[in-house]
Write a protein that holds these residues in place. Sequence first.
Motif, PDB file in Angstrom:
ATOM      1  N   LYS A 247       2.128   8.188  -5.349  1.00 52.24           N
ATOM      2  CA  LYS A 247       2.312   9.639  -5.273  1.00 52.24           C
ATOM      3  C   LYS A 247       1.309  10.315  -4.330  1.00 52.24           C
ATOM      4  CE  LYS A 247       5.533   9.705  -8.494  1.00 52.24           C
ATOM      5  NZ  LYS A 247       6.928  10.155  -8.245  1.00 52.24           N
ATOM      6  N   ALA A 248       0.166   9.683  -4.116  1.00 52.37           N
ATOM      7  CA  ALA A 248      -0.845  10.229  -3.195  1.00 52.37           C
ATOM      8  C   ALA A 248      -1.289   9.092  -2.276  1.00 52.37           C
ATOM      9  CB  ALA A 248      -2.025  10.801  -3.968  1.00 52.37           C
ATOM     10  N   PRO A 249      -0.404   8.646  -1.385  1.00 52.37           N
ATOM     11  CA  PRO A 249      -0.686   7.458  -0.568  1.00 52.37           C
ATOM     12  C   PRO A 249      -1.914   7.590   0.311  1.00 52.37           C
ATOM     13  CG  PRO A 249       1.256   8.649   0.244  1.00 52.37           C
ATOM     14  CD  PRO A 249       0.919   9.231  -1.084  1.00 52.37           C
ATOM     15  N   GLU A 250      -2.366   8.802   0.557  1.00 57.50           N
ATOM     16  CA  GLU A 250      -3.582   8.975   1.353  1.00 57.50           C
ATOM     17  C   GLU A 250      -4.812   8.415   0.639  1.00 57.50           C
ATOM     18  OE1 GLU A 250      -3.098  12.801  -1.080  1.00 57.50           O
ATOM     19  OE2 GLU A 250      -1.805  11.354  -0.044  1.00 57.50           O
ATOM     20  N   LEU A 251      -4.718   8.215  -0.696  1.00 57.88           N
ATOM     21  CA  LEU A 251      -5.829   7.647  -1.462  1.00 57.88           C
ATOM     22  C   LEU A 251      -5.721   6.130  -1.579  1.00 57.88           C
ATOM     23  CD1 LEU A 251      -5.919  10.138  -4.502  1.00 57.88           C
ATOM     24  CD2 LEU A 251      -6.940  10.412  -2.247  1.00 57.88           C
ATOM     25  N   SER A 252      -4.580   5.594  -1.227  1.00 57.54           N
ATOM     26  CA  SER A 252      -4.293   4.179  -1.459  1.00 57.54           C
ATOM     27  C   SER A 252      -5.050   3.266  -0.504  1.00 57.54           C
ATOM     28  CB  SER A 252      -2.796   3.941  -1.311  1.00 57.54           C
ATOM     29  OG  SER A 252      -2.468   2.581  -1.403  1.00 57.54           O
ATOM     30  N   VAL A 253      -5.171   2.004  -0.947  1.00 57.67           N
ATOM     31  CA  VAL A 253      -5.591   0.950  -0.023  1.00 57.67           C
ATOM     32  C   VAL A 253      -4.582   0.929   1.119  1.00 57.67           C
ATOM     33  CG1 VAL A 253      -5.879  -1.544   0.273  1.00 57.67           C
ATOM     34  CG2 VAL A 253      -6.694  -0.431  -1.824  1.00 57.67           C
ATOM     35  N   LYS A 254      -5.070   0.785   2.342  1.00 59.78           N
ATOM     36  CA  LYS A 254      -4.185   0.793   3.504  1.00 59.78           C
ATOM     37  C   LYS A 254      -3.913  -0.633   3.983  1.00 59.78           C
ATOM     38  CE  LYS A 254      -4.310   5.319   3.758  1.00 59.78           C
ATOM     39  NZ  LYS A 254      -5.297   5.594   2.701  1.00 59.78           N
ATOM     40  N   ALA A 260       0.250   2.813   3.300  1.00 62.97           N
ATOM     41  CA  ALA A 260      -0.243   2.408   1.982  1.00 62.97           C
ATOM     42  C   ALA A 260       0.118   0.954   1.699  1.00 62.97           C
ATOM     43  CB  ALA A 260       0.341   3.316   0.910  1.00 62.97           C
ATOM     44  N   TYR A 261      -0.834   0.212   1.199  1.00 64.98           N
ATOM     45  CA  TYR A 261      -0.620  -1.201   0.870  1.00 64.98           C
ATOM     46  C   TYR A 261      -0.074  -1.275  -0.558  1.00 64.98           C
ATOM     47  CZ  TYR A 261      -1.475  -6.200   1.512  1.00 64.98           C
ATOM     48  OH  TYR A 261      -1.323  -7.562   1.689  1.00 64.98           O
ATOM     49  N   PRO A 262       1.064  -1.915  -0.787  1.00 68.31           N
ATOM     50  CA  PRO A 262       1.764  -1.831  -2.076  1.00 68.31           C
ATOM     51  C   PRO A 262       1.190  -2.740  -3.160  1.00 68.31           C
ATOM     52  CG  PRO A 262       3.006  -3.215  -0.582  1.00 68.31           C
ATOM     53  CD  PRO A 262       1.836  -2.716   0.210  1.00 68.31           C
ATOM     54  N   ILE A 263      -0.049  -2.461  -3.578  1.00 70.29           N
ATOM     55  CA  ILE A 263      -0.632  -3.248  -4.670  1.00 70.29           C
ATOM     56  C   ILE A 263      -1.071  -2.370  -5.845  1.00 70.29           C
ATOM     57  CG2 ILE A 263      -1.397  -5.177  -3.244  1.00 70.29           C
ATOM     58  CD1 ILE A 263      -4.222  -3.880  -3.270  1.00 70.29           C
ATOM     59  N   GLY A 264      -0.843  -1.048  -5.744  1.00 67.37           N
ATOM     60  CA  GLY A 264      -1.179  -0.165  -6.865  1.00 67.37           C
ATOM     61  C   GLY A 264      -2.657   0.132  -7.012  1.00 67.37           C
ATOM     62  N   TRP A 265      -3.394   0.081  -5.892  1.00 70.34           N
ATOM     63  CA  TRP A 265      -4.836   0.351  -5.940  1.00 70.34           C
ATOM     64  C   TRP A 265      -5.205   1.490  -4.999  1.00 70.34           C
ATOM     65  CZ3 TRP A 265      -9.280  -2.193  -8.118  1.00 70.34           C
ATOM     66  CH2 TRP A 265      -8.960  -3.196  -9.046  1.00 70.34           C
ATOM     67  N   LEU A 266      -6.171   2.289  -5.442  1.00 64.90           N
ATOM     68  CA  LEU A 266      -6.816   3.254  -4.545  1.00 64.90           C
ATOM     69  C   LEU A 266      -7.924   2.523  -3.799  1.00 64.90           C
ATOM     70  CD1 LEU A 266      -7.141   6.363  -6.905  1.00 64.90           C
ATOM     71  CD2 LEU A 266      -5.135   5.521  -5.643  1.00 64.90           C
ATOM     72  N   ASP A 267      -8.255   3.014  -2.622  1.00 68.33           N
ATOM     73  CA  ASP A 267      -9.308   2.386  -1.820  1.00 68.33           C
ATOM     74  C   ASP A 267     -10.673   2.791  -2.379  1.00 68.33           C
ATOM     75  OD1 ASP A 267     -11.077   1.438   0.059  1.00 68.33           O
ATOM     76  OD2 ASP A 267     -10.032   2.300   1.785  1.00 68.33           O
ATOM     77  N   PRO A 268     -11.448   1.833  -2.914  1.00 66.02           N
ATOM     78  CA  PRO A 268     -12.752   2.180  -3.495  1.00 66.02           C
ATOM     79  C   PRO A 268     -13.699   2.876  -2.512  1.00 66.02           C
ATOM     80  CG  PRO A 268     -12.114  -0.031  -4.139  1.00 66.02           C
ATOM     81  CD  PRO A 268     -11.145   0.399  -3.085  1.00 66.02           C
ATOM     82  N   GLY A 269     -13.527   2.626  -1.227  1.00 62.61           N
ATOM     83  CA  GLY A 269     -14.413   3.222  -0.240  1.00 62.61           C
ATOM     84  C   GLY A 269     -13.935   4.545   0.303  1.00 62.61           C
ATOM     85  N   ASP A 270     -12.777   5.028  -0.136  1.00 60.27           N
ATOM     86  CA  ASP A 270     -12.226   6.279   0.373  1.00 60.27           C
ATOM     87  C   ASP A 270     -12.843   7.472  -0.354  1.00 60.27           C
ATOM     88  OD1 ASP A 270      -9.817   7.546   1.993  1.00 60.27           O
ATOM     89  OD2 ASP A 270      -9.832   8.489   0.010  1.00 60.27           O
TER      90      ASP A 270
END
Length: 474
Positions: A247-254, A260-270
């Motif tokens: 829903k907020a792909p800008e927060l996702s792992v890229k 957005a990388y489809p693994i259901g994770w936010l990027d810890p460094g973002d």
Amino acid sequence: MRAQNSFSLILFIACSCTQAESVHVQQASAVPNETAQAIEPQHEGRAKTPEPKRDELLEWVRGKLPQGGAAERDARGALVVTHEAGAKDTIYTVAKAYLDLTSVYLASDLATAIGKQNGMVIANKKVTIPSVLAAPYKSPDEERLAWPDEDHGGLRMIYLGGRDTVGPWETTLDRMKARGMNGVILDGKAYMGDVTYPSKVDVAVKTGATNGAPIGDLARTIRFAHQRGVRVSMRISCFHDPWSAVKAPELSVKGTWGGAYPIGWLDPGDEKAQKYIFDLMEEVIALGADEINLDYVRYPVQGGLGNADFHLKDSGRTRVGVITEFAKKAHAITQAHKIPLSLDIFGVTATGTRQDVEALGQDIALLSPNAEALMPMVYPSHYDKGYYGWAEPGNHPEIVAIGTKAAVEKAVTGKAVIRPWLQAFMWRSPEYGPKYLAQETIEAKKGGGVGYAMWNPGGYYGDAWTAVPPVAKQ
């Protein structure tokens, strides 16, 4: 001689009712300040009328009444709250409107009580509200409970999901209180990214993460725990968040392609992903959380990450560095509010290799100065066959002591206590049961742990109520 002259003067004044005097009296009455100054000495010995004592509860209740409500003291001094029901009112709509003014936890229970006292059909009737509070409740900041001292075993906790506060909340709290268990780790943002209460945090609102939130009033839910001496540690699943990742792909792992990388994770460094967590922390603290518990404070380590781009090389960062810095920022928030922070960590960070630590980003030595408690997940079932030579590690609760001790030894650089997670489920542990769980609590202490937290993903703690017997009443 002075007395006689005074008496003569008083007699003369009393008998002289001239027109001039009458005018003088009228003029004096029109100047209250001068009159008060003239007569004040004559009343110095007279007792002043005491100010009426404020009825703080009545004032407080009146300030919270919904439309149609009234509050008065009856002839015996009891507080009576009534509601003028409209044509569309039901016992359920009235219960929801007045719930916060009562000692009843669930609106459905209050509706039943309203029906018993006033009849089930209340449209266009004056309704009396039962179980009105006997005292105003305090603000979340005033109600917050401090950690117990370590001499009393620290926090003895269980994990509960948001849905577990809907029905059995009070029953669970009562069972805990009876056993001297004093803490709940309660989902604020759950594993799948759903937020369990009506959050006003921008990302949660925009993504719909609050839709269907089971906890209608988090401050009130916490307050009912406090009434039993149970602390509430609000759990926030940080970077595992399938909901927001979509829903907020800008927060996702890229991915390496930029999407957005489809693994259901936010990027810890973002920074935006981190800010989402920090905003939720601030919100639940304001609602009364006694502690913040951060889970999934790590990088993903599952397979299929070959095309994931965490932007580490181009920024000169490492996974350990990112997670440590994130924990430091989170700790600054909790310290500002004078509440503790606990961090969930993999059991392998204590007993595994340096490669494990660097892959996860969780370095106990670096995290321990940035939290009050580190919580290794030392579930025996999660260790592979052959660990310590055991064919079935899941049948060995002594693994709890092994993992806890290793974490204690690595945490020497900080003041964080080690509070291990205990396995409260049967998976890969054929001999699991109440006796097994009771032994885990013993092993936690053997390993140098301060308190413990039991994990059952379904919120079922029947084994716990047997494993931890009620405390004998003094």
